[in-house]
Structure formats: structure tokens, C-alpha cells
Write a protein that holds these residues in place. Structure first.
Motif, mmCIF file in Angstrom:
data_model
loop_
_atom_site.group_PDB
_atom_site.id
_atom_site.type_symbol
_atom_site.label_atom_id
_atom_site.label_comp_id
_atom_site.label_asym_id
_atom_site.label_seq_id
_atom_site.Cartn_x
_atom_site.Cartn_y
_atom_site.Cartn_z
ATOM 1 N N ALA A 149 0.821 -1.214 0.000
ATOM 2 C CA ALA A 149 0.000 0.000 0.000
ATOM 3 C C ALA A 149 0.853 1.261 0.000
ATOM 4 C CB ALA A 149 -0.930 -0.002 1.208
ATOM 5 N N GLN A 150 2.120 1.142 0.403
ATOM 6 C CA GLN A 150 2.992 2.316 0.491
ATOM 7 C C GLN A 150 4.046 2.356 -0.609
ATOM 8 O OE1 GLN A 150 4.582 2.943 4.461
ATOM 9 N NE2 GLN A 150 2.809 1.993 5.403
ATOM 10 N N GLN A 151 4.027 1.398 -1.513
ATOM 11 C CA GLN A 151 5.017 1.386 -2.587
ATOM 12 C C GLN A 151 4.761 2.509 -3.587
ATOM 13 O OE1 GLN A 151 5.324 -2.401 -4.506
ATOM 14 N NE2 GLN A 151 6.358 -3.367 -2.776
ATOM 15 N N LYS A 152 5.847 3.098 -4.061
ATOM 16 C CA LYS A 152 5.751 4.188 -5.024
ATOM 17 C C LYS A 152 6.382 3.770 -6.343
ATOM 18 C CE LYS A 152 5.944 7.769 -1.440
ATOM 19 N NZ LYS A 152 6.690 8.950 -0.935
ATOM 20 N N PRO A 153 5.823 4.224 -7.472
ATOM 21 C CA PRO A 153 6.403 3.896 -8.777
ATOM 22 C C PRO A 153 7.863 4.330 -8.860
ATOM 23 C CG PRO A 153 4.249 4.926 -9.026
ATOM 24 C CD PRO A 153 4.622 5.060 -7.581
ATOM 25 N N GLY A 154 8.672 3.496 -9.494
ATOM 26 C CA GLY A 154 10.078 3.822 -9.668
ATOM 27 C C GLY A 154 10.979 3.267 -8.592
ATOM 28 N N THR A 155 10.411 2.852 -7.444
ATOM 29 C CA THR A 155 11.234 2.254 -6.405
ATOM 30 C C THR A 155 11.584 0.822 -6.801
ATOM 31 O OG1 THR A 155 9.291 1.499 -5.158
ATOM 32 C CG2 THR A 155 10.203 3.664 -4.593
ATOM 33 N N LEU A 156 12.612 0.291 -6.156
ATOM 34 C CA LEU A 156 13.094 -1.038 -6.534
ATOM 35 C C LEU A 156 12.038 -2.110 -6.327
ATOM 36 C CD1 LEU A 156 15.258 -3.002 -7.415
ATOM 37 C CD2 LEU A 156 16.174 -2.967 -5.082
ATOM 38 N N ARG A 157 11.365 -2.077 -5.190
ATOM 39 C CA ARG A 157 10.397 -3.141 -4.925
ATOM 40 C C ARG A 157 9.195 -3.057 -5.865
ATOM 41 N NH1 ARG A 157 11.286 -3.267 1.400
ATOM 42 N NH2 ARG A 157 12.619 -5.122 1.544
ATOM 43 N N ALA A 158 8.817 -1.860 -6.261
ATOM 44 C CA ALA A 158 7.745 -1.728 -7.251
ATOM 45 C C ALA A 158 8.198 -2.294 -8.595
ATOM 46 C CB ALA A 158 7.333 -0.273 -7.399
ATOM 47 N N LEU A 159 9.444 -2.019 -8.961
ATOM 48 C CA LEU A 159 9.992 -2.542 -10.212
ATOM 49 C C LEU A 159 10.031 -4.070 -10.203
ATOM 50 C CD1 LEU A 159 11.590 -2.070 -12.921
ATOM 51 C CD2 LEU A 159 13.658 -2.187 -11.521
#
Length: 317
Positions: A149-159
Motif C-alpha cells: 500500500a505504500q510502494q511508489k512507482p520507480g522504487t526497486l520493490r515496485a519494479l
């Protein structure tokens, strides 16, 4: 920096008072900082500030995330300087995240015994775009949250398309103090010496370990950790076993919301003699267990990178 713990420049290593208090008398940190002083000498502050630690965890390796992680590091201006392959065990991973697991349920601990079986891939990376914050802190700010719920686009875990917080794929040291502690904890003395001398060198070291991991990844079928497919595979394996009935019953009760300890499920599966893939069983459990005890918090939480925006006065503990 000083080899004695009381001479430590804590302001250069952490912005978290709780971390200073905890690490000051911890054996892993003390051994780590001893070897930092031995092998880096006067260069220690510069080297620690310039390098970050990222580990692809066993689930990340199984999911085929080594190459994407390397590409992302390059895109963010980091170059791998030295590589190690620490082997996990139950006591080791519990010590590794001891301050964060204070909020974890015992079901989550039992599930982690499946997830953290095997070796990780430890990457120490040099920041080729150094700025006002340490490399560890810069990389940690780019990693992203394990909470979907706190992931942001462009971060490693989102990628990496992390879809369940139990499978977080990677770990990043948050501050220089964590890098020191984790080198003391994850690596034996010979590995630690090799890693630290590698950081001070102009040439990368340990790259054959990285090449080996990439070669294995290129020929392996990556795990998807899809809960539905995993549940079908686990049920099929248990149905083929004459002693799989109890495990199937426990899984069904857990699926319908009953309070069944995950350790009992894991033990029943093991006692069944069925050939159940460990990752399938972990994927099933990850979708059924409660991760955190209600109302409990971590003993040490991740520091906001903004805390490093202003310089702090050197202050021994």
C-alpha cells in the motif's frame, strides 16, 4: 572513526538514538567496526559514506530478480564493488532482523524458516553519484516499502513486482551503522576482510560469485509465488501421500479463518512424507498467516532520509 566503541563518531553513522543505544554493546557491530578500523584505517569515513549494501534474499534469487536488481543499481548510479554469498540459518536471520521482528507473529517466524533457507547474494555497491547523504541512505530511500500500500512507482520493490510483503526479495542497509553491523553479522572473518579490502580497492572483487548467480538464474524457472497455483500444487502432492490427510485438513481450517498455528501445518506437511515444494508451501502460508501482532511495533524502525539533510555535531555516545 576510532577502533574503540567509545570513540565512535555516531553522528557519521546513524541519525537514530535507539540504534546508537542498541548497537553500542552489540557483538556484531563491535566486531564489524573493529574490522572497519583494521582494514580501512583512515579511509574508513570516506569508504563507508561512499558505499551501500544490498542483499538479494533467497526468495529474490528464486524469483529471478538478480539481473533486474543489477540493472536498476546501474540506472541509479551504483556500481557493484564486491560480492559475497552469506548462508542463512534460523538463528542468523532472526539476529539479522531482531529489532524489526519484535512486532512479528510466531507464524511469520515459522514461515520465514521456509523463505530464508539457503544463501543470499550480498552486493556492496559504490555510489558513482555521491551527494550530501551517505550511499546507504540514498539507496534505502530508493528501495521502496515492503508494504504494498505504500510502494511508489520507480522504487526497486515496485519494479520487482513484489506482490506479498512476506516475499520482499531484497534487503538494503539503511545507514552506515547498519552496513557495519551487517558485515559483522553476515560474514565470517575471512569474508569480512575480503569485503572490506575490496571496498578500498579500485578494482571490483568477488565478481565470479555474481557471474555464477547470473548463470544459474538464466537457466532456472523463476518462482512466481502465485498463491492459487501453489495451493493446487501443495494439495496435489499431499493427496498423493497416504499420510497427507492431516496436513490437508489443517490447511483447509486455516483457509477458512480458524486459528491454526502455521508451525503445525509445516510439521504436518513434513510428517506426511509428501514431496511438497518449499516455495509452494511458503506461497500458501504467505497468503494465510497474520504478519504482525496487533498493537506491537518494531524496536527500531527505518530512519527517514530527511534526517540526513542537516549535518550533525560529532557526539560520542
Amino acid at each position: 572513526m576510532g577502533a574503540k566503541i567509545d570513540d565512535t563518531d555516531w553522528a557519521a553513522l546513524t541519525r537514530m538514538p535507539a540504534k546508537r543505544t542498541a548497537y553500542r554493546r552489540e557483538t556484531y557491530f563491535r566486531e564489524g567496526i573493529r574490522d572497519v578500523a583494521r582494514f580501512l584505517g583512515d579511509r574508513a569515513p570516506e569508504v563507508l559514506r561512499r558505499h551501500a549494501l544490498l542483499m538479494v534474499k533467497p526468495d529474490g534469487i528464486a524469483a529471478g530478480k538478480v539481473r533486474p536488481v543489477l540493472d536498476w543499481l546501474t540506472d541509479q548510479g551504483f556500481a557493484v564493488q564486491t560480492v559475497q554469498r552469506p548462508a542463512f540459518s534460523g538463528p542468523l536471520w532472526r539476529e539479522m532482523w531482531r529489532y524489526q521482528l519484535t512486532s512479528a507473529t510466531v507464524d511469520r517466524l515459522a514461515l520465514n524458516d521456509l523463505i530464508y533457507a539457503g544463501s543470499g547474494l550480498l552486493l556492496l555497491a559504490r555510489d558513482e553519484q555521491p551527494g550530501p547523504t551517505p550511499a546507504t541512505t540514498r539507496l534505502a530511500s530508493l528501495k521502496g516499502s515492503a508494504d504494498l500500500a505504500q510502494q511508489k512507482p520507480g522504487t526497486l520493490r515496485a519494479l520487482l513486482r513484489q506482490h506479498n510483503r512476506n516475499f520482499s526479495y531484497v534487503h538494503v542497509a539503511d545507514e552506515p551503522a547498519d552496513l557495519i553491523r551487517e558485515l559483522g553479522l553476515l560474514l565470517d572473518p575471512a569474508q569480512r576482510r575480503e569485503a572490506l579490502t575490496g571496498l578500498a580497492s579500485d578494482e571490483p572483487s568477488g565478481l565470479p560469485l555474481l557471474e555464477e548467480a547470473l548463470a544459474a538464474e538464466a537457466t532456472a524457472v523463476p518462482q512466481s509465488f502465485d498463491a492459487d497455483a501453489a495451493a493446487e500444487a501443495v494439495a496435489a502432492a499431499l493427496n498423493r501421500s497416504e499420510r497427507g490427510g492431516q496436513a490437508l485438513q489443517l490447511l483447509e481450517r486455516l483457509r477458512f479463518g480458524e486459528s491454526v498455528p502455521w508451525i503445525e501445518v509445516a510439521e504436518a506437511v513434513a510428517e506426511s512424507g509428501a514431496e511438497v515444494d518449499r516455495w509452494d508451501l511458503a506461497a500458501v502460508g504467505a497468503g494465510l498467516i497474520e504478519c504482525d501482532e496487533p498493537g506491537e511495533t518494531k524496536l527500531i524502525s527505518n530512519p527517514p532520509p530527511v534526517l540526513w539533510d542537516k549535518p550533525r555535531v560529532r557526539r560520542p555516545l
